[in-house]
Design a protein around this motif. Structure first.
Motif, mmCIF file in Angstrom:
data_model
loop_
_atom_site.group_PDB
_atom_site.id
_atom_site.type_symbol
_atom_site.label_atom_id
_atom_site.label_comp_id
_atom_site.label_asym_id
_atom_site.label_seq_id
_atom_site.Cartn_x
_atom_site.Cartn_y
_atom_site.Cartn_z
ATOM 1 N N ASN A 123 -4.605 15.402 -14.502
ATOM 2 C CA ASN A 123 -5.169 16.679 -14.890
ATOM 3 C C ASN A 123 -5.881 16.508 -16.236
ATOM 4 O OD1 ASN A 123 -5.785 19.299 -15.387
ATOM 5 N ND2 ASN A 123 -3.683 20.060 -15.405
ATOM 6 N N PRO A 124 -7.219 16.477 -16.252
ATOM 7 C CA PRO A 124 -7.919 16.199 -17.511
ATOM 8 C C PRO A 124 -7.720 17.275 -18.572
ATOM 9 C CG PRO A 124 -9.482 16.765 -15.783
ATOM 10 C CD PRO A 124 -8.128 16.659 -15.146
ATOM 11 N N SER A 125 -7.470 18.514 -18.177
ATOM 12 C CA SER A 125 -7.294 19.561 -19.187
ATOM 13 C C SER A 125 -6.027 19.360 -20.006
ATOM 14 C CB SER A 125 -7.287 20.941 -18.534
ATOM 15 O OG SER A 125 -6.144 21.088 -17.717
ATOM 16 N N LYS A 126 -5.130 18.527 -19.508
ATOM 17 C CA LYS A 126 -3.897 18.245 -20.244
ATOM 18 C C LYS A 126 -4.177 17.414 -21.494
ATOM 19 C CE LYS A 126 0.739 16.488 -19.353
ATOM 20 N NZ LYS A 126 1.628 15.925 -18.358
ATOM 21 N N TYR A 127 -5.265 16.645 -21.472
ATOM 22 C CA TYR A 127 -5.558 15.736 -22.565
ATOM 23 C C TYR A 127 -6.692 16.210 -23.468
ATOM 24 C CZ TYR A 127 -2.797 12.878 -19.474
ATOM 25 O OH TYR A 127 -1.798 12.420 -18.671
ATOM 26 N N VAL A 128 -7.298 17.346 -23.153
ATOM 27 C CA VAL A 128 -8.409 17.857 -23.937
ATOM 28 C C VAL A 128 -7.873 18.650 -25.124
ATOM 29 C CG1 VAL A 128 -10.407 19.404 -23.905
ATOM 30 C CG2 VAL A 128 -9.930 17.936 -21.940
ATOM 31 N N MET A 129 -8.427 18.389 -26.275
ATOM 32 C CA MET A 129 -8.052 19.129 -27.471
ATOM 33 C C MET A 129 -8.863 20.419 -27.534
ATOM 34 S SD MET A 129 -5.758 17.286 -28.925
ATOM 35 C CE MET A 129 -5.637 18.118 -30.475
ATOM 36 N N MET A 135 3.244 14.717 -11.464
ATOM 37 C CA MET A 135 3.597 14.896 -12.877
ATOM 38 C C MET A 135 2.429 15.431 -13.694
ATOM 39 S SD MET A 135 6.098 11.713 -13.824
ATOM 40 C CE MET A 135 4.940 10.442 -13.422
ATOM 41 N N GLY A 136 1.229 15.481 -13.105
ATOM 42 C CA GLY A 136 0.072 16.022 -13.811
ATOM 43 C C GLY A 136 -0.693 15.010 -14.629
ATOM 44 N N LEU A 137 -0.518 13.738 -14.361
ATOM 45 C CA LEU A 137 -1.216 12.726 -15.145
ATOM 46 C C LEU A 137 -2.708 12.672 -14.843
ATOM 47 C CD1 LEU A 137 1.385 9.813 -15.040
ATOM 48 C CD2 LEU A 137 0.908 11.386 -16.889
ATOM 49 N N ILE A 183 0.837 -1.205 0.000
ATOM 50 C CA ILE A 183 0.000 0.000 0.000
ATOM 51 C C ILE A 183 0.871 1.254 0.000
ATOM 52 C CG2 ILE A 183 -1.640 1.328 1.398
ATOM 53 C CD1 ILE A 183 -2.901 -1.392 2.168
ATOM 54 N N LEU A 184 1.969 1.237 0.735
ATOM 55 C CA LEU A 184 2.881 2.377 0.764
ATOM 56 C C LEU A 184 3.489 2.627 -0.618
ATOM 57 C CD1 LEU A 184 4.332 4.523 2.504
ATOM 58 C CD2 LEU A 184 6.153 2.846 2.834
ATOM 59 N N ILE A 185 3.917 1.585 -1.304
ATOM 60 C CA ILE A 185 4.504 1.719 -2.648
ATOM 61 C C ILE A 185 3.471 2.243 -3.628
ATOM 62 C CG2 ILE A 185 5.437 0.408 -4.595
ATOM 63 C CD1 ILE A 185 6.899 -1.333 -2.461
ATOM 64 N N ILE A 186 2.234 1.735 -3.564
ATOM 65 C CA ILE A 186 1.164 2.216 -4.446
ATOM 66 C C ILE A 186 0.881 3.694 -4.159
ATOM 67 C CG2 ILE A 186 -1.305 2.014 -4.953
ATOM 68 C CD1 ILE A 186 -0.953 -1.040 -4.593
ATOM 69 N N GLY A 187 0.863 4.072 -2.896
ATOM 70 C CA GLY A 187 0.634 5.475 -2.533
ATOM 71 C C GLY A 187 1.717 6.382 -3.068
ATOM 72 N N ILE A 188 2.970 5.967 -2.974
ATOM 73 C CA ILE A 188 4.092 6.764 -3.491
ATOM 74 C C ILE A 188 3.993 6.897 -5.010
ATOM 75 C CG2 ILE A 188 6.593 6.792 -3.816
ATOM 76 C CD1 ILE A 188 6.811 5.625 -0.959
ATOM 77 N N ALA A 189 3.638 5.788 -5.684
ATOM 78 C CA ALA A 189 3.500 5.831 -7.142
ATOM 79 C C ALA A 189 2.362 6.765 -7.553
ATOM 80 C CB ALA A 189 3.259 4.429 -7.692
ATOM 81 N N LEU A 190 1.236 6.724 -6.859
ATOM 82 C CA LEU A 190 0.116 7.615 -7.174
ATOM 83 C C LEU A 190 0.481 9.074 -6.915
ATOM 84 C CD1 LEU A 190 -2.947 5.600 -5.812
ATOM 85 C CD2 LEU A 190 -2.394 6.105 -8.193
ATOM 86 N N ALA A 191 1.195 9.329 -5.832
ATOM 87 C CA ALA A 191 1.622 10.705 -5.539
ATOM 88 C C ALA A 191 2.567 11.217 -6.623
ATOM 89 C CB ALA A 191 2.290 10.769 -4.166
ATOM 90 N N ALA A 192 3.467 10.364 -7.102
ATOM 91 C CA ALA A 192 4.388 10.775 -8.165
ATOM 92 C C ALA A 192 3.630 11.059 -9.461
ATOM 93 C CB ALA A 192 5.445 9.697 -8.394
ATOM 94 N N MET A 193 2.643 10.231 -9.795
ATOM 95 C CA MET A 193 1.858 10.458 -11.012
ATOM 96 C C MET A 193 1.020 11.728 -10.886
ATOM 97 S SD MET A 193 0.757 6.707 -12.427
ATOM 98 C CE MET A 193 -0.246 6.243 -11.053
ATOM 99 N N PHE A 194 0.485 11.993 -9.713
ATOM 100 C CA PHE A 194 -0.279 13.220 -9.489
ATOM 101 C C PHE A 194 0.625 14.444 -9.637
ATOM 102 C CE2 PHE A 194 -2.048 16.523 -6.745
ATOM 103 C CZ PHE A 194 -3.317 16.629 -7.293
#
Length: 164
Positions: A43-49, A39-41, A26-37
């Motif tokens: 953020n839906p506006s990043k993928y909207v055309m 990086m802006g992964l 759970i700690l590793i998954i939490g760290i991975a999710l925090a890193a992805m957050f």
């Protein structure tokens, strides 16, 4: 009595190993999710055309939204008649409150022939102050008069554009 104690300690050790294994996972998954957050992964506006949609007969060519809230948009005419654009506006809701008359003395109308286009600059309400990269969604409102029938029209289009 000693047998009972050993069985109890084995169960406790097994439970602790189980909790530690899942705790680390759970700690590793939490760290991975925090890193992805970070990086802006997520953020839906990043993928909207960026899109600009007008009713049939009028088209959005190139469009660009500046950080100060000014929208530069090219409007094309593919209607059956030439038009005179009398006002244009950009709002976050579907109202005609922010209509701006184009500066074109002496009539302050912009003539767009059949198949022609014109680039307008208009201030979008709610867009100024947004940071570059944010998504602005709103309505593009155009008042025009058909040059043949002389009937005035008001149309609403949708716009979603990233601030650059």
């Amino acid at each position: 009595m000693k047998i009972n104690n050993r069985i109890g300690s084995r169960k406790a050790q097994s439970a602790m190993e189980y909790l530690m294994t899942y705790g680390w996972a759970i700690l590793i998954i939490g760290i991975a999710l925090a890193a992805m957050f970070q990086m802006g992964l997520f953020n839906p506006s990043k993928y909207v055309m960026s899109t600009c949609t007008l009713p049939s007969g009028l088209t959005c060519g190139s469009f660009f939204l500046y950080p100060n809230g000014t929208l530069s948009v090219s409007i094309g005419n593919s209607l059956q008649d030439p038009i005179n654009v009398t006002a244009i506006g950009c709002t976050s809701n579907q109202t005609t409150a922010n209509m701006q008359t184009p500066y074109n003395p002496p009539s302050n109308q912009i003539y767009i022939p059949i198949g022609g286009s014109h680039t307008f600059s208009v201030n979008c309400i709610g867009a100024s102050g947004l940071a570059p990269g944010h998504l602005y969604t709103g309505y593009l409102v155009i008042n025009y008069t058909d040059d043949v029938t002389l009937f005035p029209q008001t149309i609403f289009g949708r716009i979603a554009v990233k601030i650059s």
